[in-house]
Motif scaffolding. Sequence first.
Motif, PDB file in Angstrom:
ATOM      1  N   ALA A  91       0.830  -1.194   0.000  1.00 20.49           N
ATOM      2  CA  ALA A  91       0.000   0.000   0.000  1.00 20.49           C
ATOM      3  C   ALA A  91       0.867   1.247   0.000  1.00 20.49           C
ATOM      4  O   ALA A  91       1.936   1.287   0.617  1.00 20.49           O
ATOM      5  CB  ALA A  91      -0.906   0.006   1.222  1.00 20.49           C
ATOM      6  N   SER A  92       0.386   2.267  -0.668  1.00 18.81           N
ATOM      7  CA  SER A  92       1.056   3.568  -0.668  1.00 18.81           C
ATOM      8  C   SER A  92      -0.005   4.650  -0.620  1.00 18.81           C
ATOM      9  O   SER A  92      -1.170   4.423  -0.951  1.00 18.81           O
ATOM     10  CB  SER A  92       1.939   3.740  -1.909  1.00 18.81           C
ATOM     11  N   GLY A  93       0.397   5.812  -0.206  1.00 18.65           N
ATOM     12  CA  GLY A  93      -0.541   6.915  -0.118  1.00 18.65           C
ATOM     13  C   GLY A  93      -0.754   7.312   1.336  1.00 18.65           C
ATOM     14  O   GLY A  93       0.145   7.835   1.960  1.00 18.65           O
ATOM     15  N   ARG A  94      -1.907   7.014   1.853  1.00 17.54           N
ATOM     16  CA  ARG A  94      -2.244   7.377   3.225  1.00 17.54           C
ATOM     17  C   ARG A  94      -1.603   6.407   4.225  1.00 17.54           C
ATOM     18  O   ARG A  94      -1.017   5.414   3.831  1.00 17.54           O
ATOM     19  CB  ARG A  94      -3.759   7.371   3.392  1.00 17.54           C
ATOM     20  N   THR A  95      -1.739   6.683   5.497  1.00 14.40           N
ATOM     21  CA  THR A  95      -1.186   5.843   6.545  1.00 14.40           C
ATOM     22  C   THR A  95      -1.837   4.473   6.534  1.00 14.40           C
ATOM     23  O   THR A  95      -3.043   4.331   6.762  1.00 14.40           O
ATOM     24  CB  THR A  95      -1.389   6.494   7.924  1.00 14.40           C
ATOM     25  N   PHE A  96      -1.021   3.466   6.276  1.00 16.38           N
ATOM     26  CA  PHE A  96      -1.533   2.110   6.101  1.00 16.38           C
ATOM     27  C   PHE A  96      -2.248   1.613   7.347  1.00 16.38           C
ATOM     28  O   PHE A  96      -3.273   0.927   7.249  1.00 16.38           O
ATOM     29  CB  PHE A  96      -0.351   1.190   5.757  1.00 16.38           C
ATOM     30  N   SER A  97      -1.740   1.963   8.512  1.00 11.39           N
ATOM     31  CA  SER A  97      -2.335   1.475   9.760  1.00 11.39           C
ATOM     32  C   SER A  97      -3.727   2.052  10.014  1.00 11.39           C
ATOM     33  O   SER A  97      -4.408   1.628  10.948  1.00 11.39           O
ATOM     34  CB  SER A  97      -1.423   1.781  10.941  1.00 11.39           C
ATOM     35  N   GLY A  98      -4.145   2.994   9.201  1.00 14.37           N
ATOM     36  CA  GLY A  98      -5.479   3.555   9.335  1.00 14.37           C
ATOM     37  C   GLY A  98      -6.544   2.800   8.567  1.00 14.37           C
ATOM     38  O   GLY A  98      -7.701   3.226   8.535  1.00 14.37           O
ATOM     39  N   TYR A  99      -6.176   1.653   7.993  1.00 14.63           N
ATOM     40  CA  TYR A  99      -7.101   0.913   7.132  1.00 14.63           C
ATOM     41  C   TYR A  99      -7.219  -0.540   7.549  1.00 14.63           C
ATOM     42  O   TYR A  99      -6.207  -1.227   7.764  1.00 14.63           O
ATOM     43  CB  TYR A  99      -6.638   0.968   5.679  1.00 14.63           C
ATOM     44  N   ALA A 100      -8.447  -1.004   7.637  1.00 13.07           N
ATOM     45  CA  ALA A 100      -8.699  -2.432   7.694  1.00 13.07           C
ATOM     46  C   ALA A 100      -8.479  -2.988   6.289  1.00 13.07           C
ATOM     47  O   ALA A 100      -8.710  -2.296   5.298  1.00 13.07           O
ATOM     48  CB  ALA A 100     -10.116  -2.709   8.159  1.00 13.07           C
ATOM     49  N   MET A 101      -8.036  -4.238   6.223  1.00  8.20           N
ATOM     50  CA  MET A 101      -7.676  -4.828   4.931  1.00  8.20           C
ATOM     51  C   MET A 101      -8.388  -6.155   4.720  1.00  8.20           C
ATOM     52  O   MET A 101      -8.695  -6.881   5.664  1.00  8.20           O
ATOM     53  CB  MET A 101      -6.162  -5.060   4.872  1.00  8.20           C
ATOM     54  N   GLY A 102      -8.606  -6.451   3.455  1.00  4.13           N
ATOM     55  CA  GLY A 102      -9.243  -7.720   3.122  1.00  4.13           C
ATOM     56  C   GLY A 102      -8.674  -8.297   1.839  1.00  4.13           C
ATOM     57  O   GLY A 102      -8.060  -7.595   1.035  1.00  4.13           O
ATOM     58  N   TRP A 103      -8.852  -9.616   1.709  1.00  5.79           N
ATOM     59  CA  TRP A 103      -8.550 -10.313   0.463  1.00  5.79           C
ATOM     60  C   TRP A 103      -9.842 -10.908  -0.086  1.00  5.79           C
ATOM     61  O   TRP A 103     -10.620 -11.505   0.664  1.00  5.79           O
ATOM     62  CB  TRP A 103      -7.540 -11.438   0.698  1.00  5.79           C
ATOM     63  N   PHE A 104     -10.019 -10.756  -1.378  1.00  8.41           N
ATOM     64  CA  PHE A 104     -11.146 -11.334  -2.090  1.00  8.41           C
ATOM     65  C   PHE A 104     -10.613 -12.058  -3.325  1.00  8.41           C
ATOM     66  O   PHE A 104      -9.486 -11.816  -3.751  1.00  8.41           O
ATOM     67  CB  PHE A 104     -12.125 -10.239  -2.528  1.00  8.41           C
ATOM     68  N   ARG A 105     -11.427 -12.927  -3.884  1.00  9.97           N
ATOM     69  CA  ARG A 105     -11.019 -13.598  -5.109  1.00  9.97           C
ATOM     70  C   ARG A 105     -12.202 -13.729  -6.046  1.00  9.97           C
ATOM     71  O   ARG A 105     -13.355 -13.740  -5.624  1.00  9.97           O
ATOM     72  CB  ARG A 105     -10.431 -14.981  -4.807  1.00  9.97           C
ATOM     73  N   GLN A 106     -11.878 -13.826  -7.328  1.00  8.50           N
ATOM     74  CA  GLN A 106     -12.921 -13.982  -8.332  1.00  8.50           C
ATOM     75  C   GLN A 106     -12.446 -14.944  -9.400  1.00  8.50           C
ATOM     76  O   GLN A 106     -11.439 -14.696 -10.069  1.00  8.50           O
ATOM     77  CB  GLN A 106     -13.299 -12.642  -8.955  1.00  8.50           C
ATOM     78  N   ALA A 107     -13.184 -16.028  -9.530  1.00  6.57           N
ATOM     79  CA  ALA A 107     -12.898 -17.019 -10.562  1.00  6.57           C
ATOM     80  C   ALA A 107     -13.729 -16.703 -11.796  1.00  6.57           C
ATOM     81  O   ALA A 107     -14.767 -16.043 -11.692  1.00  6.57           O
ATOM     82  CB  ALA A 107     -13.224 -18.417 -10.035  1.00  6.57           C
ATOM     83  N   PRO A 108     -13.301 -17.164 -12.964  1.00  9.87           N
ATOM     84  CA  PRO A 108     -14.048 -16.885 -14.192  1.00  9.87           C
ATOM     85  C   PRO A 108     -15.494 -17.349 -14.087  1.00  9.87           C
ATOM     86  O   PRO A 108     -15.769 -18.477 -13.669  1.00  9.87           O
ATOM     87  CB  PRO A 108     -13.284 -17.694 -15.249  1.00  9.87           C
ATOM     88  N   GLY A 109     -16.408 -16.452 -14.430  1.00  9.51           N
ATOM     89  CA  GLY A 109     -17.818 -16.781 -14.420  1.00  9.51           C
ATOM     90  C   GLY A 109     -18.459 -16.813 -13.054  1.00  9.51           C
ATOM     91  O   GLY A 109     -19.637 -17.176 -12.926  1.00  9.51           O
ATOM     92  N   LYS A 110     -17.702 -16.434 -12.023  1.00  7.27           N
ATOM     93  CA  LYS A 110     -18.239 -16.455 -10.665  1.00  7.27           C
ATOM     94  C   LYS A 110     -18.195 -15.067 -10.050  1.00  7.27           C
ATOM     95  O   LYS A 110     -17.461 -14.191 -10.489  1.00  7.27           O
ATOM     96  CB  LYS A 110     -17.453 -17.441  -9.803  1.00  7.27           C
ATOM     97  N   GLU A 111     -18.987 -14.899  -8.986  1.00  8.75           N
ATOM     98  CA  GLU A 111     -18.979 -13.628  -8.288  1.00  8.75           C
ATOM     99  C   GLU A 111     -17.738 -13.506  -7.398  1.00  8.75           C
ATOM    100  O   GLU A 111     -17.118 -14.507  -7.030  1.00  8.75           O
ATOM    101  CB  GLU A 111     -20.237 -13.507  -7.424  1.00  8.75           C
TER     102      GLU A 111
END
Length: 125
Positions: free
Chosen positions: A24-44
């Motif tokens: 991450a770059s820009g604002r203070t990283f520690s000010g953000y909750a973070m998540g991982w998501f994934r998307q397979a072809p043809g899926k949400e």
Amino acid sequence: QVQLVESGGGLVQAGGSLRLSCAASGRTFSGYAMGWFRQAPGKEREFVAATDKSGANTYHADSVRGRFTISRDNAKNTVYLQMSSLKPEDTAVYHCAARGGYNTIYYDSINYDYWGQGTQVTVSS
């Protein structure tokens, strides 16, 4: 504003491991909750894992719990997703996301403000 760049994806055999990174770059990283998501072809888009601002609290989707681990290093402005015992059904583009505001874990993609471009993970059988 926060810019997010994922790395670490690739082709791996079933049962193998990968570690994804999201810088991450820009604002203070520690000010953000973070998540991982994934998307397979043809899926949400699917929630994978999330952490609060400090990394003290994390949550993993049922489909990856016990195999994947989210962590963050605020000194390095980076969130990680350690993936092991990979399965072909884990094949997808993996995105990290950031959310400011309350210090909590966010499970829904609609709650996130900033997204990376994604990194492809392909698991062969």
